[in-house]
Each structure stands twice: as structure tokens, then as C-alpha cells.
Design an enzyme around this catalytic site. Structure first.
Site, PDB file in Angstrom:
ATOM      1  N   GLY B  15       0.502  -1.188  -0.012  1.00 30.88           N
ATOM      2  CA  GLY B  15      -0.013   0.093   0.171  1.00 30.88           C
ATOM      3  C   GLY B  15       0.352   1.354   0.543  1.00 30.88           C
ATOM      4  N   GLY B  16       0.575   2.250  -0.446  1.00 25.31           N
ATOM      5  CA  GLY B  16       1.325   3.483  -0.672  1.00 25.31           C
ATOM      6  C   GLY B  16       0.553   4.565  -0.613  1.00 25.31           C
ATOM      7  N   SER B  19      -0.554   5.979   4.843  1.00 25.82           N
ATOM      8  CA  SER B  19       0.430   5.255   6.051  1.00 25.82           C
ATOM      9  C   SER B  19       1.718   4.542   5.962  1.00 25.82           C
ATOM     10  CB  SER B  19      -0.777   4.119   6.950  1.00 25.82           C
ATOM     11  OG  SER B  19      -0.926   3.621   6.068  1.00 25.82           O
ATOM     12  N   PHE B 121     -13.625  21.572  13.103  1.00 31.11           N
ATOM     13  CA  PHE B 121     -13.932  20.436  12.727  1.00 31.11           C
ATOM     14  C   PHE B 121     -15.182  19.903  13.343  1.00 31.11           C
ATOM     15  CE2 PHE B 121     -12.691  17.442   9.231  1.00 31.11           C
ATOM     16  CZ  PHE B 121     -12.620  18.330   8.016  1.00 31.11           C
ATOM     17  N   ASP B 224      -8.406  -5.259   0.269  1.00 30.18           N
ATOM     18  CA  ASP B 224      -7.240  -5.805   0.039  1.00 30.18           C
ATOM     19  C   ASP B 224      -6.385  -6.645   0.518  1.00 30.18           C
ATOM     20  OD1 ASP B 224      -8.121  -5.712  -2.763  1.00 30.18           O
ATOM     21  OD2 ASP B 224      -5.887  -4.247  -3.441  1.00 30.18           O
ATOM     22  N   GLN B 243     -18.203   4.299   8.887  1.00 30.00           N
ATOM     23  CA  GLN B 243     -18.879   5.692   8.643  1.00 30.00           C
ATOM     24  C   GLN B 243     -19.450   6.314   7.131  1.00 30.00           C
ATOM     25  OE1 GLN B 243     -15.529   9.380   8.946  1.00 30.00           O
ATOM     26  NE2 GLN B 243     -17.273   8.668  10.868  1.00 30.00           N
ATOM     27  N   HIS B 245     -20.657   9.512   5.390  1.00 29.24           N
ATOM     28  CA  HIS B 245     -19.503  10.741   5.772  1.00 29.24           C
ATOM     29  C   HIS B 245     -21.661  11.738   5.250  1.00 29.24           C
ATOM     30  CE1 HIS B 245     -18.357  15.103   5.239  1.00 29.24           C
ATOM     31  NE2 HIS B 245     -16.859  14.264   5.766  1.00 29.24           N
ATOM     32  N   LEU B 255     -17.544  13.427  -2.114  1.00 28.29           N
ATOM     33  CA  LEU B 255     -16.830  14.201  -0.583  1.00 28.29           C
ATOM     34  C   LEU B 255     -16.849  15.141  -0.719  1.00 28.29           C
ATOM     35  CD1 LEU B 255     -16.452  13.310   2.428  1.00 28.29           C
ATOM     36  CD2 LEU B 255     -14.088  13.962   1.434  1.00 28.29           C
ATOM     37  N   THR B 257     -15.786  18.264   2.106  1.00 26.48           N
ATOM     38  CA  THR B 257     -15.508  17.927   3.731  1.00 26.48           C
ATOM     39  C   THR B 257     -16.313  18.456   4.657  1.00 26.48           C
ATOM     40  OG1 THR B 257     -13.592  18.729   4.554  1.00 26.48           O
ATOM     41  CG2 THR B 257     -14.023  20.554   2.994  1.00 26.48           C
ATOM     42  N   GLU B 258     -15.867  18.294   5.674  1.00 23.41           N
ATOM     43  CA  GLU B 258     -16.596  18.484   7.069  1.00 23.41           C
ATOM     44  C   GLU B 258     -16.331  19.829   6.921  1.00 23.41           C
ATOM     45  OE1 GLU B 258     -17.376  15.533   9.668  1.00 23.41           O
ATOM     46  OE2 GLU B 258     -16.012  17.424  11.556  1.00 23.41           O
ATOM     47  N   ARG B 289     -20.009  13.161  13.127  1.00 19.82           N
ATOM     48  CA  ARG B 289     -20.662  12.219  11.574  1.00 19.82           C
ATOM     49  C   ARG B 289     -22.233  11.692  12.230  1.00 19.82           C
ATOM     50  NH1 ARG B 289     -15.002  11.801   8.268  1.00 19.82           N
ATOM     51  NH2 ARG B 289     -14.814  13.898   8.298  1.00 19.82           N
ATOM     52  N   HIS B 356     -18.010   5.887   3.805  1.00 23.48           N
ATOM     53  CA  HIS B 356     -16.719   6.642   4.120  1.00 23.48           C
ATOM     54  C   HIS B 356     -15.550   6.315   4.757  1.00 23.48           C
ATOM     55  CE1 HIS B 356     -14.167  10.499   3.996  1.00 23.48           C
ATOM     56  NE2 HIS B 356     -14.226  10.716   4.934  1.00 23.48           N
ATOM     57  N   GLU B 390      -6.059   3.494   7.734  1.00 21.30           N
ATOM     58  CA  GLU B 390      -7.163   2.786   7.827  1.00 21.30           C
ATOM     59  C   GLU B 390      -7.639   1.056   7.659  1.00 21.30           C
ATOM     60  OE1 GLU B 390      -9.952   4.441   4.520  1.00 21.30           O
ATOM     61  OE2 GLU B 390     -11.743   3.389   5.411  1.00 21.30           O
ATOM     62  N   ARG B 401     -15.015   7.491  13.899  1.00 24.53           N
ATOM     63  CA  ARG B 401     -14.321   8.407  13.417  1.00 24.53           C
ATOM     64  C   ARG B 401     -14.554  10.103  13.675  1.00 24.53           C
ATOM     65  NH1 ARG B 401     -11.738  11.249   9.781  1.00 24.53           N
ATOM     66  NH2 ARG B 401     -12.347   9.538   7.848  1.00 24.53           N
ATOM     67  N   SER B 406      -8.689  11.448  10.584  1.00 21.91           N
ATOM     68  CA  SER B 406      -7.624   9.502  10.206  1.00 21.91           C
ATOM     69  C   SER B 406      -6.450   9.829   9.423  1.00 21.91           C
ATOM     70  CB  SER B 406      -8.594   8.923   8.793  1.00 21.91           C
ATOM     71  OG  SER B 406      -9.362  10.579   7.560  1.00 21.91           O
ATOM     72  N   LEU B 407      -6.415  11.300   9.293  1.00 24.81           N
ATOM     73  CA  LEU B 407      -4.932  11.491   8.722  1.00 24.81           C
ATOM     74  C   LEU B 407      -3.540  11.102   9.221  1.00 24.81           C
ATOM     75  CD1 LEU B 407      -4.870  14.464   5.538  1.00 24.81           C
ATOM     76  CD2 LEU B 407      -4.832  11.943   5.659  1.00 24.81           C
TER      77      LEU B 407
END
Lengths: 115, 590, 237
Positions: B15-16, B19, B121, B224, B243, B245, B255, B257-258, B289, B356, B390, B401, B406-407
Site C-alpha cells: 500500500g502506497g 500510512s 471540525f 485488499d 462511517q 459521511h 466527498l 469536506t466537513e 458524523r 466513507h 485505515e 471516527r 484519519s490523516l
């Protein structure tokens, strides 16, 4: 940094600058020539010869010739490196162009100062 | 498969996205032989779509801000099944991780004093909920995920990370002891299948929003890593917690954004009423949310939805003025014009709750080590397997969340996993090699697809799976519908097991990748369905008509789904943070 | 039924000796679909069709392709913007890069030029305990630069990049180069400029602005290249 040995300056910046300065000189020279011809509708050889007998005109013309040579070389070098991909042919065409410009330049100087 | 090429690394990161790249950066700096394997070029990963920001108490908007307040919000937001030691780690380590990102070059927006811009937020408070709304989300306009992902990729280039781009991980390879010792991977461009041997395998494969037909997630979010882990027999935790959104663009699912509501936008129903004032009198549009999404669905169900079919509500932004919109929310203006055909400076955007984020995932500790409960329910470490982002369930998000967390999760736990693996490698890791039968087991499902000669088509089965999930496991859930869903998924498993891969060519065969992805979608969907059916209460994002209340007596627990017997068990939530007092469960209102 | 005639560039290196155009009829049901939706419908008819896609909302940069002669992102290009008067849609891979299969190109040289400009912040002073401060005015200088999604629509619309992809950095790489030159936190300005001074890296730009015309994010690489030239001038005179 992409290295290159066949352009003279080896610097894109100086090429770019020379191209613009020489263009201005050539533009001025052209405007002068067109204006001169318009103001002398019945131009004859002695008047024409007299113009080129003056030192300032010879310097101006020489400057224009040198500008033309530089401008042509940088412009054609760019075109050649864009479109001619085989190294041998590209190098050969560069030599031919360089020789032609050199010949025309020497010939121009001879015409200008030899008369 | 003795003619198969093998590659050997100290650590392989699958995964790129945010994270994975953060883990890779830590390991690249250590000089260990590591590689990132990604099915897309890294900057195409879904982190790029994150908009509003990264929530962290860096005390910029408010010099008095405190990470403990952020931790309180996170625990409350997660409806108290957030592991408090993990939330403590994330919120206290967060500022370090965010400053590192800034030093790497992330182009954060700024306040006049030159510090990082922070916006309000949902679910954010000062002084443990007593001091009113906080502004804690650090932002780069409304393109924070893009800025973050590119910054991390750039710094991996700087540190010479090895990338296997457009490679697809098929399945995990386990040795005779059950340790994870690598994976089978497919080079998408050439079709070559390779055995990757590794002392540490990190699943940084992100979410799986594509199990639903309406989702903000990228087309690549097919779970995956979760699929691979489940097939290898490892459990997943809290996977019923999805979740929705509040503001996905109606029809397109894209999306919004909030941060729109953080900057002062609000939701209205068909009467033009700001209905969140009724549902959450204090936080209003900036409640959690799950709360906002449920309120929207209530409005729609009670006949106050907008449009011809009354099936959405509107997000009003025009009162903010063109200047604020262009400066703070330029990406939203662009998306609204493209996908909703409205200019938010003039008209409100039609929005609807949209799948989301997957709060659940592979249970891990704060070092990213995968955990598996033994027969007595005690945690044991799975050797060689790690997860972050995630795909992991640490769990910092609990049952719901908070926006911007998440970031932070990505960078804090990506970094933590990297540091832990570096140490472990330095101390020496020695597992049994995989033998041919282990490798064959990991190759089995790809061979099944390659040998398929007839059966149903992949896109149709996928659409059916997504519709089943959408119908039975949406914002509100109930027993009979979920039972129906579980049954349909069992049938789908039969049919997918016999489905047909029509194109068996090698060069950039996206049909084969989609077939392999479908298996993973099915694994995640089934785990979700069974877990949702078994959790007989309403908590956070999991909301049931038949069990409308939170049940702390029986369900103040993580759910653990084990794939071998398809059964749900419970795991204790951590209530023992190291440096602060426990946040005791309270009734959750906004 | 409202049928759209779509012509798609096909090439599978294992079976085709040469690329060809294949015709498809797609039922749009009268909707103004995005080009990516059309490709999804085609892939249901013919699973061997290969193209890249990820976010489907114009931020990941996967699905850059040539649609009726113009580069763009399939996911944010509506049929109403692109289909010609004859009602036809022609899809080809991004021009100038080697084709791997169908609409998938080998982007190696594009990424190599991106890596060449050292696309990361360089600062030789030790970082403070908090963030490095930056005024909103200095930060504003990065707007219109950092938003690049590396979709390659610009560089593959640039004749200078077609002729010299190994030597001319191309609009995408140069936009990113200026993104770091313009960053008040970056201290490697001199080294960055020294690397760009040769006749190819920057100066092959002829300012024809194809890059600006196709950028799906509305960015302006030509202006950034002009700024780099100004910096080179200021540095050398």
C-alpha cells in the site's frame, strides 16, 4: 543539468539572452534599412556606397551580421536537435550549418570593409 | 511453482497511501532493505482525496489547546469503544508527527502570525467538552490529503525508497508456525507472479468503501489487506462500524469536506430549515458524523428531503461569500460545479450520507503489530504481520471516527510501525522459511481465476454485492433486513467462487486485478454483515431500529470476527491510558 | 436508446502486431456521463479493455487520456464538453509516451523528469521544535503550483517534450521545480537553478501554452517557466 558540447554558450540562459538581444538589433537594422529605402526613392549606387563608407554604418552593419550569425546558429541548432535524432546525421548537418554561417559572415565582412 | 522468481526484503509495505509511505519513510531512513508495493502509482492512492485536514492539538489557533482535550473528543466521538491507550498515544504524539510533515514541506495554509492554519471540525471541544467548539484541524486549503500524500512521496524519493509500483499483492504467505513471511505479488504491467519474502509484512492497504454502491471512496478501495488477512485466517475487529459521511454529493457520491461546515456552512431541509439545531442544539452542524448522518436520514424519511424524490438535503455555503470559498474551499467549488452542476457561491449543494470510512480493521497494538486472540481470549502477537492506517483497528476511532483524525492516524501509526520494525530488525528476526505447500496455498485463488472457463461476469457480481450491502447495512439497520443480507452474501460467495475471468492475458490485465479485488470485497462484506447482525445494540455508526440504545453492560467491547468459523466474539476495550485519567463512558450528546 | 459511437485505441502487445481503433456503441440513456463512465460501460462489454482509474473525481491523476484530440481526465470530462457534432467520441492514450496496452501508457520518462528536479523541500538549517513559520503572503506564492496531480496531460501535449523527453523537463516537472523555488522555506535555490541552466531543461519551452490549455486543474506551467527564467536571469546577471 543536461550537458551539451555542440552549442557554443553551453548555457540555455545565454542562448536565450543572445537570441533576444540579437533579435532587437536585427529589428532595428531592418527598420533602418526599410526607412532609408523609403526616404530615398531614387536611390543610386553612389548614394548607397556613400552610406556604407561611413564608419558608424559599417559598425552598425557588422553588429547586424554578427547578430544574424548568432541568431541563425542558435535557432538552427535548436531546430536540428529537435528534429534530427540520428547522431551522425545531426552532427553532419550542424557542421554544414556552422560552415555556411562562417562563410557568409566572412564574406559579409569582406564586402563591408573591402570596398 | 518452482520456476517463480522470488524477491527478498527486510520489510515489505503493501500500500502506497499515507500510512504506507510514512512507514516506508521511517524504514528507508534506517537503511534497511524495504520496498513499497502499490497497485497504483503512490500519489493515486486514496489519501489524495482527503480534503479538510489533519486534526491535532498543535496550539496554533488556540495557544491554550491541549492534546488531552483532543483525546477526550476522540474517545467520546468513538462512543467509548476507542482504546484509550491508543488515543492517548495518537493525540500526544500527534504534534510531533504534524511538525515533521511541515518540515518535510507540506504546504499548510497559514494564520497571519505564520503558524499553521486550523479550522473547526465536527466533534471538537475545548476543556473536555465544557469550553465550546475548538478549531483543531490543520489544513492546506481543502486539499490536505493531496498535499500530505505528495509530501510523503517526495520525501520517500529523497530517501531512495524502493517502489514496486503497479504491483498487486494477491495473498499472504505463512510458514508452518503460522508466521507471516511474505506474500505473493503480481506485476500488473507484465503479468509476472513473484514470491516476496520478508521478515515484516505491513498491510497499509486502506479501506474498502467499495463494498457499498454509494461511497466517497476511490474505485481502488477494495479492502485488499483485509481480504488477504481474512483468507489467511486472521481476525478483524469492529468491522461492522462503517462511517457514513453526511455530505457526499447527491448522485455522484463525491466527498464534500466537513470543513465546509467548519467554515460556517450548514445543512437545510426542503423548508429551508437549519434542522441540525433540533438534533444537536449545541454543536449543531458540527456534531459527530454519525449523529449528523442519522439526522439527515430522519429528515428525508419524515418527508422533509429536497428534490423531486425528496431523497437528499442541501448544504448551504453561499452566505460565506466568494472570497472565503475560493481561499478556503477552492476544491469544493470545483467539485460542486463538476459533479452537482451548482456554483456553491450562488446555490446550495445537494448532499446525502455516503459510505466513507471503515473504523474496523486488523486489530493491532500501537506499534502496528497484528493481534490475534487465543483460545482463552488473550491477545497474542501475529509474527511478521503489521497493519496501519485505515486497514488497521488500533483502535483510535472506536465506533465513529472524528473528522481529521484519519490523516493523523496515518502519520502517527505509520511512523510508529516503522520505528518498531526498525528496532525489531536490528534485534534480529528469524522465522522458518515458507515451503512449497505454503506458497501453493497463497497461490490457490489466483490459480482458480486463471483456470476458470465459464460462469458469471465480474462486474455484475460486484454490483449485486454492493447493492446488497447498501440495502441491508446502511445508516439504519434492522435484524430481518440484515439476515436477508447475510443470506444473499452466502449465495454470492458460491457464485463468485464459480465466476469467470474472461481475459487471461498478461500485459496490464485490469480484468484479472478486478477479479482478485472482488474476492476481497466479498470477504470484507461478509465480515461486516455477520458482525453487524451480531452486535445487538446501537453505538456510534452502528445504528439499529430493533436495538436503538447503547448497551454498555454487554457491548462496551470490541467485536472480533474470526473467518474460520465466521463467529463473533468480544475483546476488552482499553480503559487504561498511561498519563491521564480514564474517560468513563457517558451519554453522548452534542 | 441514445447510442454514442465510441472509437477506442486498442493494442495488446501479446496478440496485436499493430495498434488499431475499435468501434463501440454505448447506450448513455440520454445522460451526460463522464468519459470514465463510458469506459466502464465498454469494459462490461469487453473485459479486456485496459485503462487506469482510481479516485474518479479528478484528484488522483490516473485517467489522463486523449479525448477527441485533447488531453484531459476522463473522470471529470462530461460527454457534453467533448463529443463532436457528429456525436462521436475518439479515445486514444496520452500522446508521445510508449503504449503498454490500450489506453495505458508507460509514464517512466515523465516520472524520471519529475524526480530530476528534486521535488522535495531542502532546508539546511535545523528545524525548530514547532513548524517553520511562513507568512500567508509567502504561502500564497505556492497556490497554483502545489495542486499538480501528476496526470501528465500537460507534458504529453507539449511538442518540446515529444521531441526531447529525455532532456526537456517538461511543463509538469518545471511547475514542481518552481513550486520549490517559490517556497520561502527552501534554501536550495542556487543548486536548483544551476541544474536548470542548460539549453534543454527549461529553455526548450517555446511558450505555446498547450500545457495551460489542457491542465485539468487549471494550473499555468508556462507562467511558472517564465518565473524560472526570471530567477535564472536575476541569478546570472
Amino acid at each position: 543539468m543536461v550537458t551539451n558540447i555542440t552549442n557554443f554558450g553551453r548555457s540555455g540562459l545565454s542562448d536565450w539572452l543572445i537570441q533576444r538581444v540579437s533579435a532587437i538589433i536585427l529589428a532595428l537594422y531592418t527598420i533602418f534599412m526599410v526607412g532609408y529605402l523609403l526616404f530615398h526613392p531614387a536611390l543610386d549606387y553612389p548614394t548607397w556606397n556613400g552610406l556604407f563608407a561611413q564608419t558608424w554604418m559599417r559598425i552598425f552593419s557588422l553588429l547586424a551580421f554578427l547578430s544574424l550569425a548568432a541568431h541563425a546558429w542558435i535557432g538552427l541548432w535548436t531546430v536540428i536537435t529537435d528534429y534530427i535524432k540520428p547522431t551522425g546525421i545531426r552532427f553532419a548537418v550542424q557542421i554544414v550549418v556552422m560552415l555556411a554561417i562562417f562563410v557568409f559572415l566572412v564574406w559579409g565582412v569582406q564586402v563591408l570593409w573591402g570596398a | 511453482m518452482s520456476n517463480m522468481r522470488s524477491l527478498t526484503f527486510d520489510a515489505i509495505i503493501i500500500g502506497g497511501g499515507g500510512s504506507g509511505l510514512r512507514t516506508a519513510l521511517e524504514l528507508a531512513k534506517s537503511g534497511r532493505k524495504t520496498a513499497v508495493l502499490s497497485k497504483v502509482f503512490p500519489t493515486r492512492s486514496h489519501t489524495v482525496s482527503a480534503q479538510g485536514g489533519i486534526t491535532c492539538a498543535i496550539a496554533s489557533a488556540d495557544p491554550e489547546d491541549d492534546w488531552r482535550w483532543h483525546m477526550y473528543d476522540t474517545v467520546k466521538g468513538g462512543d467509548y469503544i476507542t482504546d484509550q491507550d491508543a488515543a492517548e498515544y495518537m493525540c500526544s504524539e500527534g504534534p510531533k508527527a504534524v511538525f515533521e510533515l511541515e518540515h518535510m514541506g507540506l504546504p499548510f495554509s497559514r494564520f497571519d502570525n505564520g503558524r499553521i492554519y486550523q479550522r473547526p471540525f465536527g466533534g471538537q471541544s475545548k476543556d473536555f467538552g465544557k469550553g465550546g467548539q475548538a478549531a483543531r484541524t490543520c489544513a492546506a486549503a481543502d486539499r490536505t490529503g493531496h498535499a500530505l500524500l505528495h509530501t510523503l512521496y517526495q520525501n520517500n524519493l529523497k530517501n531512495n525508497t524502493v517502489f514496486l509500483n503497479e504491483w498487486y499483492a494477491v495473498d499472504l504467505v505463512k510458514n508452518a508456525n503460522g508466521d507471516v513471511v511474505g506474500c505473493i505479488a503480481l506485476c500488473i504491467e507484465t503479468g509476472e507472479v513473484v514470491h516476496i519474502k520478508s521478515k515484516a509484512t505491513v498491510l497499509a492497504t486502506g479501506g474498502s468503501g467499495r463494498i457499498f454502491s454509494s461511497t466517497t471512496n476511490a474505485l481502488i478501495n477494495t479492502g485488499d489487506g483485509i481480504g488477504m488477512a481474512l483468507r489467511a485466517g486472521f481476525p478483524v475487529q469492529d468491522i461492522e462500524m462503517w462511517q457514513f459521511h453526511p455530505t457526499g454529493i447527491y448522485g455522484a457520491g463525491v466527498l464534500v469536506t466537513e470543513g465546509c461546515r467548519g467554515e460556517g456552512g450548514y445543512l437545510i431541509n426542503k423548508d429551508g430549515e437549519r434542522f441540525m439545531e433540533r438534533y444537536a442544539p449545541n454543536a449543531k452542524d458540527l456534531a459527530g458524523r454519525d449523529v449528523v448522518a442519522r439526522s439527515m436520514v430522519m429528515e428525508i424519511l419524515e418527508g422533509r428531503g429536497c428534490g423531486e424524490n425528496g431523497d437528499h438535503v442541501l448544504l448551504k455555503l453561499d452566505h460565506l461569500g466568494e472570497e472565503v470559498l475560493n481561499k478556503r474551499l477552492p476544491g469544493i467549488v470545483e467539485l460542486a460545479k463538476t459533479f452537482a452542476h451548482v456554483d456553491p457561491a450562488q446555490e446550495p449543494i445537494p448532499v446525502v450520507p455516503t459510505c466513507h470510512y471503515m473504523m474496523g480493521g486488523l486489530p493491532t497494538n500501537v506499534h502496528g503489530q497484528a493481534i490475534m486472540p487465543d483460545a482463552d481470549g488473550n491477545d497474542t502477537i501475529v509474527n511478521g504481520l503489521f497493519a496501519c492506517g485505515e486497514a488497521a483497528c488500533v483502535s483510535v476511532h472506536g465506533a465513529n471516527r472524528l473528522g481529521g483524525n484519519s490523516l493523523l492516524d496515518l502519520v502517527v501509526f505509520g511512523r510508529a510501525a516503522g520505528m518498531f520494525i526498525e528496532n525489531a530488525l536490528n534485534e534480529g528476526i528469524d522465522y522458518l522459511d515458507a515451503v512449497e505447500s505454503d506458497i501453493d496455498a497463497a497461490l490457490a485463488r489466483m490459480n482458480r481465476w486463471n483456470e476458470s472457463s465459464g460462469g458469471e461476469s465480474i462486474p455484475e457480481l460486484r454490483a449485486e454485492l454492493q447493492e446488497t450491502m447498501q440495502r441491508s447495512f446502511g445508516v439504519f439497520r434492522q435484524e430481518d433486513q440484515m439476515q436477508e443480507g447475510v443470506k444473499q452474501l452466502a449465495e454470492l460467495r458460491e457464485r463468485i467462487g464459480k465466476a469467470h475471468l474472461g481475459d487471461k492475458s498478461n500485459a496490464f490485465n485490469t480484468a484479472r486485478v478486478e477479479a482478485l479485488e472482488l474476492d476481497n470485497l466479498l470477504e470484507v462484506a461478509e465480515a461486516t454483515a455477520i458482525s453487524a447482525l451480531e452486535r445487538k445494540e446501537s453505538r456510534g455508526a452502528h445504528s439499529r431500529y430493533d436495538y436503538p440504545d447503547r448497551d454498555d453492560v454487554n457491548w462496551l467491547k470490541h467485536s472480533i470476527y474470526t473467518p474460520l468459523d465466521k463467529k463473533l466474539s468480544k475483546r476488552d476495550v482499553n480503559f487504561s491510558p498511561k498519563t491521564v485519567d480514564t474517560f468513563e463512558p457517558k451519554i453522548r450528546t452534542y | 436508446m441514445s447510442m454514442l459511437q465510441v472509437s477506442v485505441y486498442r493494442y495488446n502487445p501479446e496478440t496485436d502486431s499493430a495498434p488499431y481503433m475499435q468501434e463501440f456503441q454505448v447506450d448513455t440513456q440520454g445522460r451526460d456521463l463522464m468519459v470514465l463512465n463510458v469506459l466502464e460501460i465498454i469494459k462490461q462489454q469487453d473485459s479486456s479493455m485496459a485503462y487506469r482509474r482510481s479516485c474518479r473525481e479528478g484528484v488522483c491523476g490516473s485517467d489522463g487520456m486523449n479525448m477527441n484530440g485533447s488531453n484531459g481526465l476522463a473522470c471529470v470530462t462530461a460527454l457534453s464538453e467533448v463529443v463532436d457534432k457528429r456525436g462521436k467520441l475518439v479515445l486514444r492514450p496520452l500522446p508521445g509516451l510508449p503504449v503498454v496496452r490500450d489506453l495505458v501508457v508507460d509514464m517512466g520518462i515523465f516520472y524520471k523528469q519529475y524526480e530530476r528536479i528534486q521535488p522535495y523541500l531542502q532546508n539546511d538549517t535545523p528545524p525548530p521544535a514547532i513548524e517553520r513559520l511562513q507568512s500567508p503572503e509567502d504561502r500564497e506564492k505556492l497556490d497554483g503550483l502545489y495542486e499538480c496531480i501528476l496526470c501528465a496531460c500537460c507534458s504529453t501535449a507539449c511538442p518540446s517534450f515529444w521531441w526531447n523527453p529525455e532532456k526537456f523537463v517538461g511543463p509538469a516537472g518545471l511547475l514542481q521545480s518552481y513550486r520549490f523555488l517559490a517556497d520561502s522555506r527552501d534554501t536550495a535555490t542556487r543548486e536548483r537553478l544551476a541544474d536548470l541552466e542548460d539549453p534543454f531543461s527549461v529553455f526548450r519551452c517555446r511558450g505555446i501554452m498547450n500545457c495551460v490549455a489542457v491542465c485539468p486543474k487549471g494550473l499555468n506551467p508556462t507562467r511558472a517557466i517564465g518565473k524560472i527564467r526570471e530567477l535564472l536571469m536575476a541569478n546570472a546577471t
